[in-house]
Scaffold this active site. Sequence first.
Site, PDB file in Angstrom:
ATOM      1  N   CYS A 127     -25.389   5.133   7.073  1.00 11.97           N
ATOM      2  CA  CYS A 127     -26.071   4.688   5.852  1.00 11.97           C
ATOM      3  C   CYS A 127     -27.215   5.610   5.440  1.00 11.97           C
ATOM      4  O   CYS A 127     -27.449   5.819   4.253  1.00 11.97           O
ATOM      5  CB  CYS A 127     -26.597   3.263   6.035  1.00 11.97           C
ATOM      6  N   CYS A 143     -26.451  -0.135  -2.224  1.00 10.93           N
ATOM      7  CA  CYS A 143     -25.387  -0.817  -1.490  1.00 10.93           C
ATOM      8  C   CYS A 143     -25.939  -2.067  -0.814  1.00 10.93           C
ATOM      9  O   CYS A 143     -26.889  -1.980  -0.023  1.00 10.93           O
ATOM     10  CB  CYS A 143     -24.778   0.110  -0.444  1.00 10.93           C
ATOM     11  N   LYS A 150       0.835  -1.212   0.000  1.00 12.74           N
ATOM     12  CA  LYS A 150       0.000   0.000   0.000  1.00 12.74           C
ATOM     13  C   LYS A 150       0.861   1.249   0.000  1.00 12.74           C
ATOM     14  O   LYS A 150       0.664   2.168  -0.799  1.00 12.74           O
ATOM     15  CB  LYS A 150      -0.922   0.009   1.221  1.00 12.74           C
TER      16      LYS A 150
END
Length: 285
Positions: free
Chosen positions: A216, A225, A139
């Site tokens: 959410c 989603c 990464k």
Amino acid sequence: MKTERWEPADWKKQLGFIREMRSNRDAPVDNMGAEKCYDTGAPAHVRRFQVLVSLMLSSQTKDQVTGAAMQKLRAHGCTAENILATDDEKLGKLIYPVGFWRTKVKYLKLTSAMLQKEFGGDIPNSVEGLVRLPGVGPKMAHLAMDIAWDQVSGIGVDTHVHRISNRLGWLRKPSKNPEETRKALEEWLPRELWSEINWLLVGFGQQVCLPVNPLCSMCLNQYSCPSAHKSSPAKKPKAPSLASAFKIKTEPGQEAAVKKEMINKKPSPTPARPRRKIKTEPTFH
């Protein structure tokens, strides 16, 4: 026989909504990420070294803490030569309280010694060279290539990118770690998005798609989603809060219409993120 390349069904629309939700560019990564932690007035090789150091410190550490540690290091003198000349106790005080700071003191010393000896204080200009350094994983290497060398070698996948990619169903099958996620994303995500996706998803994960209790009901992707509301608090905010958040006027009984509007809503065009890249100089590493 040719097989069709797999890709998530709604990824373009979901990406557009994430760009819209990130349009303010006010997440911690936007102000204290690796792109903001180096001294713009320093020589190019020093700037590249500082990018690498900030990435090494950022592991298991919030951007705010990494940014503060880099400020102290830069004031002290953040070069490979100066890190080597600083005793471990002093270096520890400069980077504290980054995660695993004692281990990172050792890694910084070992990496600085290698860079000073082999590259004159600069950093390698390849992923293979970077991952040879103590404390530097894939990464960090891919992000260093992007930020320090302005070369896209792969997707930088941290815990946010790993978590959100799995939640959105952007992987053919769930992945167990960031490196699996990177390989799975690179199989289908267009290469021109590899640089942007880290910045987008990290900030999105810091502000909306939180590790615990993700917001959410504030997310434009909540109706597409597959993980929406599954990790939210037991008491979910009512849907009208979404309408009010995005200034959609509703009347009693219009909830279904609001939901339909959000499902059919197209992402607003968002200008590309201005990137502050380090001007590279010819090297022969």
